[in-house]
Design a protein around this motif. Structure first.
Motif, short mmCIF file in Angstrom:
data_model
loop_
_atom_site.label_atom_id
_atom_site.label_comp_id
_atom_site.label_asym_id
_atom_site.label_seq_id
_atom_site.Cartn_x
_atom_site.Cartn_y
_atom_site.Cartn_z
N GLY A 188 16.87 1.91 3.82
CA GLY A 188 15.81 1.21 4.54
C GLY A 188 14.50 1.26 3.76
O GLY A 188 14.12 2.30 3.24
N LEU A 189 13.82 0.11 3.68
CA LEU A 189 12.52 0.00 3.00
C LEU A 189 11.49 -0.45 4.03
O LEU A 189 11.46 -1.62 4.43
CB LEU A 189 12.58 -1.00 1.84
CG LEU A 189 13.66 -0.76 0.77
CD1 LEU A 189 13.65 -1.92 -0.23
CD2 LEU A 189 13.43 0.56 0.07
N GLU A 190 10.66 0.47 4.48
CA GLU A 190 9.59 0.13 5.43
C GLU A 190 8.27 0.06 4.68
O GLU A 190 7.73 1.08 4.25
CB GLU A 190 9.52 1.16 6.55
CG GLU A 190 8.49 0.81 7.62
CD GLU A 190 8.46 1.82 8.75
OE1 GLU A 190 7.62 1.68 9.65
OE2 GLU A 190 9.28 2.76 8.73
N ASP A 222 0.84 -1.21 0.00
CA ASP A 222 0.00 0.00 0.00
C ASP A 222 0.87 1.25 0.00
O ASP A 222 0.60 2.22 -0.71
CB ASP A 222 -0.92 -0.02 1.21
CG ASP A 222 -1.90 1.14 1.22
OD1 ASP A 222 -2.19 1.68 0.14
OD2 ASP A 222 -2.37 1.52 2.30
N SER A 223 1.91 1.24 0.83
CA SER A 223 2.83 2.37 0.88
C SER A 223 4.21 1.87 1.31
O SER A 223 4.33 0.78 1.89
CB SER A 223 2.34 3.44 1.88
OG SER A 223 2.31 2.91 3.19
N VAL A 224 5.22 2.66 1.01
CA VAL A 224 6.59 2.30 1.38
C VAL A 224 7.36 3.57 1.71
O VAL A 224 7.24 4.57 1.01
CB VAL A 224 7.29 1.49 0.26
CG1 VAL A 224 7.28 2.26 -1.06
CG2 VAL A 224 8.73 1.14 0.65
N ASP A 225 8.11 3.52 2.78
CA ASP A 225 8.95 4.64 3.20
C ASP A 225 10.40 4.26 2.92
O ASP A 225 10.93 3.32 3.52
CB ASP A 225 8.74 4.93 4.68
CG ASP A 225 9.57 6.11 5.16
OD1 ASP A 225 9.91 6.97 4.33
OD2 ASP A 225 9.90 6.16 6.36
N VAL A 226 11.03 4.98 2.00
CA VAL A 226 12.42 4.71 1.62
C VAL A 226 13.30 5.75 2.30
O VAL A 226 13.09 6.95 2.14
CB VAL A 226 12.60 4.76 0.08
CG1 VAL A 226 14.03 4.39 -0.29
CG2 VAL A 226 11.62 3.83 -0.60
N SER A 227 14.28 5.29 3.04
CA SER A 227 15.15 6.22 3.79
C SER A 227 16.61 5.83 3.63
O SER A 227 16.95 4.65 3.49
CB SER A 227 14.77 6.23 5.27
OG SER A 227 14.92 4.93 5.83
N ARG A 228 17.48 6.84 3.65
CA ARG A 228 18.92 6.62 3.64
C ARG A 228 19.43 6.59 5.08
O ARG A 228 19.05 7.41 5.90
CB ARG A 228 19.66 7.74 2.89
CG ARG A 228 19.41 7.79 1.40
CD ARG A 228 20.25 8.90 0.78
NE ARG A 228 20.05 9.00 -0.65
CZ ARG A 228 19.11 9.74 -1.22
NH1 ARG A 228 18.29 10.45 -0.46
NH2 ARG A 228 18.96 9.78 -2.53
N THR A 229 20.30 5.65 5.35
CA THR A 229 20.99 5.59 6.63
C THR A 229 22.47 5.61 6.34
O THR A 229 23.02 4.62 5.84
CB THR A 229 20.61 4.32 7.42
OG1 THR A 229 19.18 4.29 7.62
CG2 THR A 229 21.30 4.31 8.78
#
Length: 264
Positions: A121-123, A108-115
């Motif tokens: 990160g793929l939440e 439904d949705s995905v939060d892509v973040s750089r660490t």
């Protein structure tokens, strides 16, 4: 003959005229400081760009997946196809998100973040089925938004099935007026409005017309719901009605201000 003049004698003694030295460009102190600062800034910017894009220190090495339930982390990783070993700053997070939603409709949705310095990160948040459409020997999962997002071999437990029971008059008229997709959305909306205590006992959502949708519950219980309008009020009324008449087998909340129940 006349001898050399006094001027000529002085010129011989002093030799040929010396060339004039070029004057050095003298910058004011403030300008010199500004020039030094600009040079330092240029050097730092060049070095920073190299660190971000050219050095081996800030490159993508790991992709971590969280939130997957039905999907496996490997499915998410394969669909994301993140550019491992590319500069971390250059990873297009929007493209990753679009690719995941396109390849895996269950997401439904995905939060892509750089660490920093080496990780993406793929939440993910998966769609939750609220209704099932039977198709042959398989089942299509439909979420609360009416999105048909997956076809499965076995019906998930606790998810009601949609049953079309359109009659010749009102059912056919509703189909002509609203269309099958609108009737499906009404059924989905009703399934989404059900309180948890009722949802887990609901076996079937039966659509006879736009204004006549009913629920078949475990224990041979039936709920006349009506249309999808005033869903929350109907849900609250149904819970109260079931507590007040625990032995009832038929409930009518199509008009939530005037509910009814019967044992048989």
């Amino acid at each position: 003959m006349a001898g050399p003049t006094t001027a000529e004698r002085q010129q011989k003694k002093s030799g040929p005229p010396r060339p004039q030295r070029a004057r050095r460009l003298a910058l004011p102190p403030r300008a010199r400081r500004l020039l030094v600062v600009l040079i330092l800034v240029a050097l730092l910017a060049t070095g920073g760009l190299w660190v971000l894009y050219g050095s081996p220190w800030l490159r993508l090495e790991r992709v971590e997946v969280s939130g997957a339930e039905v999907l496996t982390p490997r499915q998410v990783l394969d669909a994301a196809d993140a550019p491992v070993d590319a500069p971390l700053i250059s990873v297009d997070t929007s493209a990753l998100e679009e690719r995941l939603r396109s390849e895996l409709p269950r997401i439904d949705s995905v939060d892509v973040s750089r660490t920093w310095p080496h990780e993406i990160g793929l939440e993910v948040t998966e769609r939750k089925p609220v209704l099932l459409l039977e198709k042959g020997r398989k089942f299509i999962e439909v979420d609360a938004k009416g999105v048909r997002f997956a076809t499965v071999e076995r019906a998930p437990k606790g998810i009601p099935q949609l049953e079309w029971a359109l009659d010749r008059e009102s059912g056919a008229a509703s189909l002509r007026r609203f269309g099958a997709d609108r009737l499906l959305r009404e059924a989905v909306e009703i399934a989404g409005d059900l309180p948890e205590s009722v949802a887990r006992d609901t076996r079937t959502v039966k659509v006879r017309s736009y204004d006549s949708i009913s629920l078949e519950l475990s224990g041979d219980r039936v709920v006349e719901w009506g249309s999808g309008e005033k869903g929350r009020a109907k849900a609250a009324t149904l819970v109260a009605l079931m507590k007040a008449t625990p032995k009832a087998r038929h409930f009518d909340v199509s008009v939530p201000t005037a509910p009814a129940s019967a044992v048989s």
